[in-house]
Scaffold this active site. Structure first.
Site, mmCIF file in Angstrom:
data_model
loop_
_atom_site.group_PDB
_atom_site.id
_atom_site.type_symbol
_atom_site.label_atom_id
_atom_site.label_comp_id
_atom_site.label_asym_id
_atom_site.label_seq_id
_atom_site.Cartn_x
_atom_site.Cartn_y
_atom_site.Cartn_z
ATOM 1 N N CYS A 7 0.846 -1.204 0.000
ATOM 2 C CA CYS A 7 0.000 0.000 0.000
ATOM 3 C C CYS A 7 0.876 1.247 0.000
ATOM 4 C CB CYS A 7 -0.955 0.006 1.188
ATOM 5 S SG CYS A 7 -2.385 -1.089 0.969
ATOM 6 N N ASP A 30 10.262 -6.605 -8.513
ATOM 7 C CA ASP A 30 10.546 -7.197 -7.205
ATOM 8 C C ASP A 30 11.933 -6.742 -6.753
ATOM 9 O OD1 ASP A 30 9.397 -9.975 -5.592
ATOM 10 O OD2 ASP A 30 11.438 -9.287 -5.164
ATOM 11 N N HIS A 46 -6.579 -3.047 -1.117
ATOM 12 C CA HIS A 46 -5.865 -3.963 -0.220
ATOM 13 C C HIS A 46 -6.705 -5.220 0.010
ATOM 14 C CE1 HIS A 46 -3.027 -5.122 2.972
ATOM 15 N NE2 HIS A 46 -4.101 -5.655 3.527
ATOM 16 N N ASN A 85 1.816 -16.822 -4.120
ATOM 17 C CA ASN A 85 2.008 -17.455 -2.822
ATOM 18 C C ASN A 85 0.843 -17.047 -1.923
ATOM 19 O OD1 ASN A 85 4.461 -18.459 -3.781
ATOM 20 N ND2 ASN A 85 5.569 -16.629 -3.127
ATOM 21 N N HIS A 98 -0.624 -10.445 -4.432
ATOM 22 C CA HIS A 98 0.255 -10.090 -5.549
ATOM 23 C C HIS A 98 0.575 -11.313 -6.378
ATOM 24 C CE1 HIS A 98 2.707 -11.095 -2.025
ATOM 25 N NE2 HIS A 98 3.598 -11.595 -2.860
HETATM 26 P P1 5GP Z 1 5.681 -13.319 -1.232
HETATM 27 O O1 5GP Z 1 6.558 -14.332 -0.566
HETATM 28 O O2 5GP Z 1 4.826 -12.578 -0.218
HETATM 29 O O3 5GP Z 1 4.895 -13.919 -2.353
HETATM 30 O O4 5GP Z 1 6.668 -12.315 -1.919
HETATM 31 C C1 5GP Z 1 6.867 -11.008 -1.527
HETATM 32 C C2 5GP Z 1 7.840 -10.407 -2.522
HETATM 33 O O5 5GP Z 1 7.904 -9.019 -2.284
HETATM 34 C C3 5GP Z 1 9.274 -10.948 -2.397
HETATM 35 O O6 5GP Z 1 9.674 -11.522 -3.643
HETATM 36 C C4 5GP Z 1 10.101 -9.728 -2.035
HETATM 37 O O7 5GP Z 1 11.359 -9.697 -2.667
HETATM 38 C C5 5GP Z 1 9.213 -8.578 -2.494
HETATM 39 N N1 5GP Z 1 9.349 -7.378 -1.700
HETATM 40 C C6 5GP Z 1 9.286 -7.285 -0.341
HETATM 41 N N2 5GP Z 1 9.423 -6.018 0.061
HETATM 42 C C7 5GP Z 1 9.546 -5.272 -1.066
HETATM 43 C C8 5GP Z 1 9.725 -3.876 -1.288
HETATM 44 O O8 5GP Z 1 9.775 -3.041 -0.384
HETATM 45 N N3 5GP Z 1 9.823 -3.479 -2.588
HETATM 46 C C9 5GP Z 1 9.752 -4.352 -3.627
HETATM 47 N N4 5GP Z 1 9.872 -3.858 -4.854
HETATM 48 N N5 5GP Z 1 9.598 -5.677 -3.455
HETATM 49 C C10 5GP Z 1 9.495 -6.139 -2.182
HETATM 50 ZN ZN ZN Z 2 -1.845 -3.295 1.160
#
Ligand code: 5GP
Ligand code: ZN
Length: 105
Positions: A7, A30, A46, A85, A98
């Protein structure tokens, strides 16, 4: 949601490399890419996870899928993977729904 990283990316209080944005969706790199192209595609509203989807989200999710495919092709990918995920047991770390778009050139 005030304590949600994604957000904060949507409201630009946290920086990200944004590759696409419209009224409903934002797409950004990412921070820890696992492929040549690793975008995160998120709804601006959200929604915590797939487990929290409701029938009112049907049109939004359809739009996300179509836009993801368009963005993958615009990035020059001939094929790609989409990961969603879901839940702690599904490896989800950020609880704002996402899609991971992953592709190698
Ligand atoms: P999840 O495991 O929740 O599916 O993946 C979360 C993803 O968000 C991870 O691949 C991580 O690298 C990415 N991520 C986490 N924090 C940030 C951030 O502050 N900026 C960006 N661009 N990606 C993020
Ligand atoms: Zn959010």
């Amino acid at each position: 949601m005030s304590n949600c990283i994604f957000c904060k990316i949507i409201d630009k209080s946290i920086a990200a490399k944004i590759v696409y944005e419209d009224n409903d969706i934002i797409v950004f790199n990412d921070i820890h890419p696992k492929a040549d192209i690793h975008y995160l595609i998120i709804p601006k509203v959200h929604i915590e996870s797939m487990l929290h989807l409701e029938s009112k989200h049907t049109e939004l999710m359809g739009k996300i899928m179509l836009k993801t495919n368009m963005i993958a092709q615009e990035a020059g990918l001939l094929g790609y993977k989409i990961n969603i995920n879901t839940g702690v047991k599904g490896g989800q770390e950020v609880f704002h729904l996402h899609l991971h778009l992953l592709g190698n050139k």
